[in-house]
Design a protein around this motif. Structure first.
Motif, mmCIF file in Angstrom:
data_model
loop_
_atom_site.group_PDB
_atom_site.id
_atom_site.type_symbol
_atom_site.label_atom_id
_atom_site.label_comp_id
_atom_site.label_asym_id
_atom_site.label_seq_id
_atom_site.Cartn_x
_atom_site.Cartn_y
_atom_site.Cartn_z
ATOM 1 N N LEU A 1 26.915 -10.780 -11.315
ATOM 2 C CA LEU A 1 25.712 -11.610 -11.402
ATOM 3 C C LEU A 1 24.450 -10.750 -11.339
ATOM 4 O O LEU A 1 23.500 -10.968 -12.102
ATOM 5 C CB LEU A 1 25.714 -12.666 -10.286
ATOM 6 N N LYS A 2 24.449 -9.759 -10.460
ATOM 7 C CA LYS A 2 23.294 -8.860 -10.372
ATOM 8 C C LYS A 2 23.074 -8.108 -11.683
ATOM 9 O O LYS A 2 21.945 -7.957 -12.151
ATOM 10 C CB LYS A 2 23.472 -7.863 -9.214
ATOM 11 N N ARG B 1 21.625 -10.404 -14.297
ATOM 12 C CA ARG B 1 20.192 -10.643 -14.045
ATOM 13 C C ARG B 1 19.336 -9.463 -14.484
ATOM 14 O O ARG B 1 18.229 -9.647 -14.995
ATOM 15 C CB ARG B 1 19.969 -10.973 -12.579
ATOM 16 N N SER C 1 19.157 -9.698 -18.186
ATOM 17 C CA SER C 1 18.341 -10.863 -18.535
ATOM 18 C C SER C 1 16.852 -10.517 -18.428
ATOM 19 O O SER C 1 16.055 -10.884 -19.299
ATOM 20 C CB SER C 1 18.689 -12.034 -17.612
ATOM 21 N N LYS C 2 16.476 -9.802 -17.378
ATOM 22 C CA LYS C 2 15.073 -9.385 -17.212
ATOM 23 C C LYS C 2 14.646 -8.422 -18.321
ATOM 24 O O LYS C 2 13.542 -8.539 -18.863
ATOM 25 C CB LYS C 2 14.857 -8.742 -15.843
ATOM 26 N N ASP D 1 19.442 -14.471 -24.405
ATOM 27 C CA ASP D 1 18.857 -15.119 -23.233
ATOM 28 C C ASP D 1 19.678 -16.352 -22.849
ATOM 29 O O ASP D 1 19.976 -16.572 -21.673
ATOM 30 C CB ASP D 1 17.401 -15.495 -23.528
ATOM 31 N N TYR E 1 22.924 -15.196 -21.292
ATOM 32 C CA TYR E 1 22.721 -14.709 -19.924
ATOM 33 C C TYR E 1 22.549 -15.867 -18.948
ATOM 34 O O TYR E 1 23.096 -15.848 -17.839
ATOM 35 C CB TYR E 1 21.510 -13.782 -19.848
ATOM 36 N N LYS E 2 21.797 -16.885 -19.352
ATOM 37 C CA LYS E 2 21.597 -18.038 -18.468
ATOM 38 C C LYS E 2 22.919 -18.768 -18.216
ATOM 39 O O LYS E 2 23.197 -19.179 -17.089
ATOM 40 C CB LYS E 2 20.550 -18.975 -19.061
ATOM 41 N N GLU F 1 24.921 -16.685 -15.784
ATOM 42 C CA GLU F 1 24.414 -16.851 -14.419
ATOM 43 C C GLU F 1 24.930 -18.149 -13.804
ATOM 44 O O GLU F 1 25.393 -18.151 -12.661
ATOM 45 C CB GLU F 1 22.884 -16.840 -14.401
ATOM 46 N N GLN G 1 27.395 -18.299 -10.626
ATOM 47 C CA GLN G 1 26.949 -18.995 -9.416
ATOM 48 C C GLN G 1 27.956 -20.067 -9.014
ATOM 49 O O GLN G 1 28.227 -20.242 -7.823
ATOM 50 C CB GLN G 1 25.563 -19.609 -9.635
#
Length: 127
Positions: free
Chosen positions: A69-70, A73, A76-77, A112, A115-116, A119, A123
């Motif tokens: 997950l890290k 992210r 994604s950034k 994007d 990636y969402k 995530e 989660q």
């Protein structure tokens, strides 16, 4: 088989049941290597996973989900920064190459979205 859906991804999926083929395909996240490491002094064991040449270690399934997950992210950034860059040029250049920019943005928005979704999936696995 795509570059993202390689035998390393298949092994990780078999071990940790992540079931994310749809989100991985076309995401640019490439599973380079998975290693099983055993400390010869205390007999502790862990895995090291290399994704896009970024390495993280984990010894439990939850640690895997959290570490992955890290990484998602981070990518994604980075992807969002690229989107911002192209959007800025599309709006402010005197003679922007709209076709090129729109094609690049379409690919970046697709990543994007993936990636969402990743995530959200990770989660849920952490719950």
């Amino acid at each position: 088989m795509t570059e993202e859906l390689n035998e390393v991804y298949n092994k990780v999926d078999a071990l940790f049941k992540i079931k994310i083929k749809t989100q991985i395909k076309g995401s640019g996240l490439i599973f380079n290597k998975i290693l099983f490491v055993k400390d010869l002094l205390d007999d502790s064991e862990c895995y090291h996973l290399v994704i896009n040449k970024k390495v993280f270690g984990f010894s439990s399934t939850n640690e895997f989900y959290y570490g992955f997950l890290k990484i998602v992210r981070v990518f994604s950034k980075e992807n969002q920064l690229e989107i911002d860059y192209y959007e800025e040029h599309k709006s402010n250049d005197l003679l922007p190459d709209i076709m090129f920019i729109d094609e690049a943005l379409e690919e970046l928005y697709d990543k994007d979205y993936k990636y969402k979704k990743l995530e959200i999936r990770l989660q849920k696995l952490l719950e």
